[in-house]
Enzyme design. Structure first.
Site, PDB file in Angstrom:
ATOM      1  N   TYR A 294       1.032  -0.952  -0.310  1.00 59.07           N
ATOM      2  CA  TYR A 294       0.311   0.011   0.093  1.00 59.07           C
ATOM      3  C   TYR A 294       1.331   0.792   0.145  1.00 59.07           C
ATOM      4  CZ  TYR A 294      -3.977   3.007   1.530  1.00 59.07           C
ATOM      5  OH  TYR A 294      -5.489   3.637   1.197  1.00 59.07           O
TER       6      TYR A 294
ATOM      7  N   ASN B  55     -20.991  -1.896  -8.158  1.00 62.68           N
ATOM      8  CA  ASN B  55     -21.653  -1.263  -7.770  1.00 62.68           C
ATOM      9  C   ASN B  55     -20.551  -2.499  -6.838  1.00 62.68           C
ATOM     10  OD1 ASN B  55     -20.366  -3.575  -9.202  1.00 62.68           O
ATOM     11  ND2 ASN B  55     -20.823  -5.255  -8.208  1.00 62.68           N
ATOM     12  N   SER B  56     -18.995  -1.366  -6.778  1.00 59.95           N
ATOM     13  CA  SER B  56     -18.112  -1.334  -5.490  1.00 59.95           C
ATOM     14  C   SER B  56     -18.855  -0.386  -4.722  1.00 59.95           C
ATOM     15  CB  SER B  56     -17.017  -1.472  -6.037  1.00 59.95           C
ATOM     16  OG  SER B  56     -16.717   0.374  -6.412  1.00 59.95           O
ATOM     17  N   GLY B  57     -17.815  -0.405  -3.133  1.00 65.56           N
ATOM     18  CA  GLY B  57     -18.373   0.597  -2.145  1.00 65.56           C
ATOM     19  C   GLY B  57     -18.128   2.787  -2.921  1.00 65.56           C
ATOM     20  N   VAL B  58     -16.639   2.150  -3.677  1.00 66.23           N
ATOM     21  CA  VAL B  58     -16.878   3.615  -4.510  1.00 66.23           C
ATOM     22  C   VAL B  58     -18.039   3.990  -4.822  1.00 66.23           C
ATOM     23  CG1 VAL B  58     -15.342   5.500  -5.317  1.00 66.23           C
ATOM     24  CG2 VAL B  58     -14.107   3.601  -3.419  1.00 66.23           C
TER      25      VAL B  58
ATOM     26  N   ARG C 172     -19.870  -5.981 -14.037  1.00 66.54           N
ATOM     27  CA  ARG C 172     -19.668  -6.773 -14.908  1.00 66.54           C
ATOM     28  C   ARG C 172     -21.088  -7.932 -14.900  1.00 66.54           C
ATOM     29  NH1 ARG C 172     -15.130  -7.052 -11.626  1.00 66.54           N
ATOM     30  NH2 ARG C 172     -12.799  -6.850 -13.230  1.00 66.54           N
ATOM     31  N   ASP C 173     -21.795  -8.477 -16.393  1.00 68.41           N
ATOM     32  CA  ASP C 173     -22.129  -9.442 -15.930  1.00 68.41           C
ATOM     33  C   ASP C 173     -22.608 -10.522 -15.207  1.00 68.41           C
ATOM     34  OD1 ASP C 173     -25.220  -9.747 -17.313  1.00 68.41           O
ATOM     35  OD2 ASP C 173     -24.361 -10.951 -19.038  1.00 68.41           O
ATOM     36  N   ARG C 174     -23.904 -11.194 -14.837  1.00 72.40           N
ATOM     37  CA  ARG C 174     -23.928 -11.931 -13.654  1.00 72.40           C
ATOM     38  C   ARG C 174     -25.481 -12.322 -13.571  1.00 72.40           C
ATOM     39  NH1 ARG C 174     -21.965  -9.152  -9.332  1.00 72.40           N
ATOM     40  NH2 ARG C 174     -20.890  -7.922 -10.868  1.00 72.40           N
TER      41      ARG C 174
END
Length: 360
Positions: free
Chosen positions: A108, A207-210, A230-232
């Site tokens: 990091y 759909n991530s937190g950010v 992404r597709d799902r």
């Protein structure tokens, strides 16, 4: 002071939390009552700080960098005495973020001195304050002011300047995750382009937190968002959830690559800002749909980073970098925005943006 009870579990969907394990491990051992010693201010008014009599703290500690499953240990610590400028905090909830894992692994951008307590984010409740503390009082909720504070512990003594007070009437999960993703989302929306209501922004990993924070903050600012995921198998369920947050368009990576994707911009202006945390072909597609003189904001580490190691592929043509400058920055923070390079002539001049170091 009374002994804090083990707080109830937080249901956080896919998020992981350091909370119940630490408090549950204390079953059968009572926290000693804090002994307070008077601390006189000028003028004779008395306040209090904790004496050297310490209580037992449970903490997740690592003494070397490596695989978190191998280097993290659950240890007992002694609670330090509360000095004049210190604050005794009982942790209420602390999430596990990818940046936490990166920090333990040693890759990091910001690394604490070892041994260190894990955890960059969380919310705690003030139990006691030193005699020179002016901004905080017992009962207040606080979050870390900067990364690396070490929130994976049941309680701790921190300097007042290391903490930021937050409202205690917001959901616990929201308070515990307030310091990284929402701040990053806000800074990316306001630091790199002069967006106005009606402008559009495109992002991947929506759909991530950010990504979810971007959707909500953009909606509050009157911005329109094109959100790539992404597709799902349950894609419609995901699309509905993001639209409930304020997303205007939600499309898959595959749909964005099709020629029909251009129809999206018949009623929506081409994006003036693209937010990338995936890399590879996904970032190329974001660039392809940007309006001229717009920015692709990408990053390599931190809260909004390309952790899969995929390079950003740019098909270079005449005037490519005069159309889309690429901003490379790590974790967006509460400080000044990063340096901008390159600064094409058709876009705002370089002195339009405050200049800082390239790391967050």
């Amino acid at each position: 002071m009374t002994c804090p009870r083990a707080p109830s579990a937080v249901q956080a969907g896919r998020s992981m939390w350091v909370r119940c394990a630490l408090w549950g491990a204390r079953a059968g051992s009572q926290l000693q009552s804090g002994v307070l010693a008077p601390c006189r201010r000028h003028g004779g008014a008395a306040s209090y700080s904790a004496s050297a009599q310490a209580s037992r703290v449970r903490a997740l500690i690592y003494g070397s960098h490596g695989d978190p499953a191998k280097v993290i240990e659950l240890k007992n610590l002694e609670l330090a005495a509360v000095g004049g400028s210190d604050v005794h905090v009982k942790m209420l909830a602390a999430p596990i973020n990818p940046s936490d894992i990166n920090m333990i692994q040693g890759n990091y951008g910001l690394l604490p001195k070892l041994p260190a307590v894990g955890g960059n984010e969380g919310v705690g409740q003030v139990e006691a304050v030193g005699c020179r503390v002016t901004r905080l009082k017992p009962g207040d909720w606080v979050i870390p002011a900067n990364a690396g504070l070490g929130t994976w512990q049941t309680e701790a003594v921190f300097s007042e300047k290391a903490l930021i007070q937050v409202p205690n009437d917001i959901p616990l999960q929201s308070a515990a995750t307030l310091g990284v993703n929402p701040c990053t989302a806000y800074r990316m929306l306001v630091d790199f382009e002069q967006l106005k209501p009606g402008d559009s922004v495109i992002q991947n990993a929506s759909n991530s937190g950010v990504g979810q924070a971007v959707i909500q903050i953009a909606a509050a600012l009157g911005l329109r968002t094109i959100n790539v995921v992404r597709d799902r198998p349950d894609i419609q369920k995901l699309m509905d959830r993001l639209k409930d947050l304020g997303a205007e368009h939600v499309i898959t990576e595959e749909e964005l690559r099709k020629p029909e994707a251009k129809n999206l911009f018949k009623n929506t202006p081409q994006p003036r800002l693209a937010l990338n945390c995936v890399g590879g072909k996904s970032s190329t597609e974001l660039l392809r749909h940007l309006a001229a003189c717009s920015f692709l904001r990408t990053s390599n580490f931190g809260a909004f980073g390309c952790r899969n190691g995929r390079k950003i592929t740019v098909q270079v043509g005449p005037g490519c970098f005069h159309r889309h400058p690429i901003l490379n920055k790590g974790r967006a923070s509460m400080g000044s925005p990063p340096a901008i390079s390159p600064s094409p002539s058709c876009c705002p001049p370089s002195d339009f943006f405050p200049q800082t170091s390239s790391r967050g």
